[in-house]
Design a protein around this motif. Structure first.
Motif, short mmCIF file in Angstrom:
data_model
loop_
_atom_site.label_atom_id
_atom_site.label_comp_id
_atom_site.label_asym_id
_atom_site.label_seq_id
_atom_site.Cartn_x
_atom_site.Cartn_y
_atom_site.Cartn_z
N GLY A 346 0.84 -1.20 0.00
CA GLY A 346 0.00 0.00 0.00
C GLY A 346 0.87 1.24 0.00
O GLY A 346 1.88 1.31 -0.72
N HIS A 347 0.55 2.20 0.86
CA HIS A 347 1.22 3.50 0.86
C HIS A 347 2.71 3.37 1.19
O HIS A 347 3.08 2.83 2.23
N ASN A 348 3.56 3.86 0.30
CA ASN A 348 5.02 3.91 0.48
C ASN A 348 5.63 2.53 0.75
O ASN A 348 6.66 2.41 1.40
N ARG A 416 -3.92 -4.32 2.93
CA ARG A 416 -2.87 -3.43 2.42
C ARG A 416 -1.84 -3.20 3.50
O ARG A 416 -2.18 -3.00 4.67
N ASP A 418 0.90 -0.59 4.77
CA ASP A 418 1.24 0.83 4.60
C ASP A 418 2.37 1.23 5.54
O ASP A 418 2.52 0.67 6.62
N ILE A 420 3.40 5.00 6.96
CA ILE A 420 2.88 6.38 6.89
C ILE A 420 3.51 7.20 8.00
O ILE A 420 3.63 6.72 9.13
N GLN A 424 -0.19 11.48 9.93
CA GLN A 424 -0.80 11.66 8.60
C GLN A 424 -1.65 10.45 8.22
O GLN A 424 -1.96 10.25 7.05
N GLU A 425 -1.99 9.66 9.21
CA GLU A 425 -2.62 8.39 8.90
C GLU A 425 -3.92 8.52 8.13
O GLU A 425 -4.22 7.72 7.25
#
Lengths: 427, 506
Positions: A346-348, A416, A418, A420, A424-425
């Protein structure tokens, strides 16, 4: 000591065949035997198993596996002793050249000639190979003296010869950093290490212990743009890169050197995986695997740097033990766990291994971030697991343990993963 | 001092031209010496050639290169039969991407028909796409030419040289021409005297096949008026995973803006794209450039849109020796006995066997007596390429010699037996070994096999590993540690032998 015998007979069939005798293959053999598999064959291409560990004469291995800090060859020796104690059939100086979909392996070695063996299951533990000059497309001439850091490491540590007298290193991967120190200790002048990215590619302790402690300059956001020398390398042109990683030629500089080492990344050796038409992860380049390291082809398992590039041999051993045990179980007719949860980056997050999980067992999820986060970071697996860590960098693989309790009720879900920045979640 | 030994023919240059001539002369009762400047034959212009045996279509029939093109194509077919180097008769697909190019490709086809090239066919776009599904789907038409083939130019030249040697030609390497003595006013038809590091060589006839340096060598002989300009061609070799992307050599219609970037299925099953064509000043400038790569891929993608720079595993550049006429410069000169074979640019490799026959005729015209020997053997044992054999054949090879079962190069499946065979046939450098066997040519580019190759070369040449080079000269690979004395040439640097008598040094 395991040696090549002349000549020797192989059995016609095996429960588990392990391809590769580095840390992954050795641990897989032990894992398979511990599950009760009887007929186990380990095939290694070198005269002595151990793989790349044998040329890694520095320390930093074994803290997790053996509870103490040992060198690569010591780690390999201990792992090999376990294999010998476990009465595994070891064939060295041998290479598996092909594998059919019904798991008939074609192999060759001076002691067996060209032979085929049938196997109920197979564990692929081929390791990784280094990216080369061709892969990163450095223009210029093609003199002697341009080589991968791993080849230079073998020259120095296995064969007692030096790759040159004055070296530049491109890429701050761990092997490059370790070779900067190694060459310096051998009396080779190391002009510096260039890294295309704005941060090092190797792990933090290597930057400190291999460069800073020896006053070797690290040039971040810098690359090699030209190679000079007709016969032997005479020098390289280096240049800083802009935000789009394009070289700024007006600020280029000539560095005289007779050696250029490349430490610009490892790629899983997927040769057999491709022959077996396994599903590959486009990011890692290795096979897609389940929580027991089984690939898209039933009975074919994979582990170690042939799946994804690890930063510690200890992680490789742990993962490969799981693969070997599962291969042994399957060969003995036991049922494989139901893989009922998918995980996805997922994110980053660049990649996640394994690609599926089982709600019925405890497993380790490994992943790397794409970009560093300097500061508190939330690591998240779906909404079942959340952990705060100090900082994350792509160089350091992150592992999280995920058990049945966490995954309760997740069957059929895709989770996913992530990374983060804290706070900033929700964004 | 006795009279110096006078050779019948001195061939200067061991490229495609010099070696095919050496082999053609080896059937006659002659004393022939070939002098090569580099560490091995084929290390000059021939090494970085595209490796295409041209169909016979491309060079105009009113030029020497055009006249020798198709006969040379047939000559390579025969040499392949006799010597067994890699050879793939893949044919050529000449593509018109735009309607406006259809007339051009048809006129080229007609040029080939006029020169006697058989089997050409005009193809509709659908016919072309059926044969080559990865071609640009918008193409306007194509011409199919079955006579084109591919070889590895270095492997072929090395085996041609080997065949010449087997029939009595002497080949000396690392012999650059330093000087040629002027005409002796008292004995104008005395033998020519050519100086190299190994000393003076006396020859009744001297063939100047020195590629890029033919103008300088001609000037040494007192033959003015020849100028050779280097024209660079960059080539990009792709990973095996794109094997089968094209099945034939894909040519564009020549355009004013492009000299023609080709997509080439190499004889080893990989894909190569290139070349560029840019004049340079430096005869040693074989560097690749970022602009060259961009140009090659932009042009090649016009033909085969899925081509991707990310698949590049190796790149290299070669230099074409271009004479001022743009054609081959072949024939006797005002210096008696000094014969030029210069300006051999594309289709020079293709033409070489026919050019060799042409040079033999010239030598005969110039008074060289040609008497065929009775024991000339046109064939030579074909080198074994283990990876290309069936499993049953591989089993037999390994049963006879276990060194066929020990892998040296993983990427290209090259065995120890093949490496030893190449060394016995004259490989003296890492590049020479690579060109003969493919060891080190695959995706790892030698990261895994370099040490094994070094050790086997050191053993075969009876030198320490520190004396083994990549390509001769100062291209050393490894040096001794500071705390160890340099061993002498006969020193204890031999790999240990195991019970089977084979090297276990890696």
């Amino acid at each position: 000591m395991v040696t090549t015998e002349h000549p020797r007979q192989l059995a016609d069939s095996y429960d588990v065949t392990i391809v590769g005798g580095g840390p992954a293959g050795l641990a897989a053999a032990v894992g398979a035997r511990d599950q009760g598999a009887e007929r186990i064959l380990l095939v290694d291409r070198d005269p002595t198993p151990g793989g790349i560990l044998l040329q890694c004469i520095h320390s930093g291995f074994g803290l997790h596996t053996f509870g103490e800090d040992v060198t690569g060859p010591e780690y390999a020796h201990r792992a090999l002793e376990q294999v010998v104690d476990h009465d595994v059939d070891v064939l060295t100086d041998a290479y598996v050249t092909d594998a059919s979909s019904d798991l008939r392996l074609k192999l060759m070695s001076p002691s067996t000639g060209v032979a085929t063996v049938d196997t109920s299951t197979v564990v692929l533990a081929p390791g990784a190979r280094e990216r080369t000059r061709g892969a990163i497309r450095i223009p210029g001439e093609r003199p002697a003296g341009v080589m991968t850091a791993g080849l230079a490491q073998a020259m120095v540590n296995l064969h007692g010869r030096l790759p040159g007298r004055r070296a530049m290193i491109l890429g701050s991967g761990d092997i490059g950093l370790i070779m900067a120190r190694r060459l310096t200790l051998e009396g080779v002048e190391v002009a510096g290490v260039c890294e295309l990215l704005p941060y090092p590619s190797g792990i933090g302790r290597n930057v400190v212990q291999c460069l800073e402690d020896f006053d070797i300059p690290l040039h971040l956001s810098t690359t090699v743009v030209d190679i000079h020398g007709r016969d032997r390398l005479e020098g390289v042109t280096i240049a800083p890169v802009d935000d789009d990683r394009r070289p700024v030629m007006s600020r280029s500089a000539h560095v005289p050197c007779d050696t250029l080492l490349l430490s610009v990344g490892l790629i899983p050796d997927a040769e057999l995986a491709q022959r077996l038409q396994l599903r590959l992860d486009p990011v890692t380049g290795g096979p897609v695997v389940s929580s027991t390291m089984e690939t898209s082809r039933p009975g074919v398992f994979a582990a170690g740097n042939g799946v994804h590039v690890n930063d510690l041999a200890d992680w490789v051993s742990r993962e490969a033990q799981v693969a070997g045990a599962a291969a042994g179980d399957l060969a003995l007719g036991r049922h494989r766990p139901l893989e009922d949860v998918h995980v996805t980056p997922g994110h980053n997050v660049g990649y996640v291994v394994p690609h599926t999980l089982s709600t019925s067992r405890t497993q380790t999820v490994s992943f790397r971030v794409k970009e560093p986060i300097h500061g508190d970071t939330i690591l998240r697996i779906g909404d079942v697991h959340r952990r705060k860590v100090r900082a994350v960098v792509p160089a350091e693989m992150i592992t999280l343990k995920v058990g049945p309790k966490l995954l309760d009720g997740c069957a059929g879900d895709t989770l996913r993963v992530d990374a983060i920045p804290a706070g900033q979640e929700e964004a | 001092m006795g009279e110096p030994h006078v050779h019948d023919v001195l061939i200067l240059g061991g490229g495609a031209v010099g070696t095919t001539l050496a082999r053609a002369l080896s059937r006659f009762d002659l004393d022939v010496v070939l002098l090569e400047a580099e560490a091995e034959v084929a290390f000059g212009v021939s090494k970085a050639n595209s490796g295409i045996i041209h169909s016979g279509l491309h060079a105009p029939g009113d030029t020497l290169k055009g006249r020798l093109e198709y006969p040379g194509n047939r000559g390579w077919h025969q040499l392949h039969e006799e010597l067994g180097f890699g050879f793939a008769p893949v044919g050529e697909t000449l593509v018109a991407v735009e309607e406006a190019e259809l007339a051009t490709i048809e006129s080229i086809r007609q040029q080939g028909v006029d020169k006697g090239v058989p089997g050409t066919q005009p193809w509709t776009p659908q016919q072309a796409l059926d044969a080559e599904p990865n071609l640009n789907r918008d193409l306007a038409g194509a011409v199919w030419v079955p006579t084109a083939a591919v070889i590895n130019p270095y492997e072929a030249v090395m085996l041609v040289a080997d065949a010449a040697q087997r029939n009595g030609v002497r080949i000396e390497v690392e012999q650059p021409v330093i000087a040629i003595d002027p005409v002796d006013a008292h004995r104008p038809d005395a033998p020519l005297i050519v100086h190299t590091p190994a000393g003076p060589w006396h020859g009744r006839y001297v063939i100047n096949a020195t590629g890029l340096f033919a103008d300088e060598v001609a000037a040494m002989a007192g033959v003015p008026g020849l100028t050779i300009r280097p024209r660079k061609g960059e080539e990009y070799l792709l990973d095996r995973r794109v094997e089968g992307l094209v099945h034939s050599i894909v040519f564009p219609a020549p355009r004013p803006t492009s000299k023609g970037t080709l997509v080439i299925p190499t004889v080893d099953g990989t894909i190569m794209v290139g070349p560029t064509a840019h004049e340079v000043d430096d005869k040693w400038d074989t560097s690749t450039t970022e602009e060259g790569a961009a140009e090659v891929f932009a042009n090649a993608r016009r033909l085969v849109p899925v081509l991707n720079e990310r698949d590049v595993i190796a790149e290299f550049a070669g230099l074409r020796p271009v004479a001022q006429t743009g054609d081959f410069v072949v024939g006797p000169t005002e210096r008696p006995g000094f014969i030029n074979a210069a300006g051999i640019l594309s289709p020079g490799l293709t033409a070489a066997p026919a050019l060799a026959d042409h040079l033999v005729d010239i030598l005969a015209d110039q008074g060289l007596a040609l008497v065929e020997t009775t024991d000339w053997d046109p064939t030579a044992p074909h080198p074994v390429r283990f990876a290309g054999r069936s499993t049953d054949e591989q089993r037999r090879l390994a049963a006879d010699d276990p060194r066929y079962a020990r892998l040296v190069c993983r990427c290209e499946l090259v065995t120890e037996a093949e490496v030893r065979e190449a060394i016995s046939r004259g490989a003296r450098t890492l590049d020479g070994l690579k060109f003969r066997t493919r060891a080190g040519m695959g995706r790892c580019q030698g990261a895994f096999c370099t040490w094994s190759c070094l050790t086997l070369l050191a053993e075969g040449l009876d030198v320490p590993v520190t004396a083994v080079t990549k390509r001769g000269g100062d291209s050393w690979i490894v040096c001794e540690r500071d705390d160890q004395p340099e061993p002498d040439a006969t020193g204890g640097d031999q790999p240990e032998l195991d019970a089977a008598g084979s090297s276990v040094a890696w």
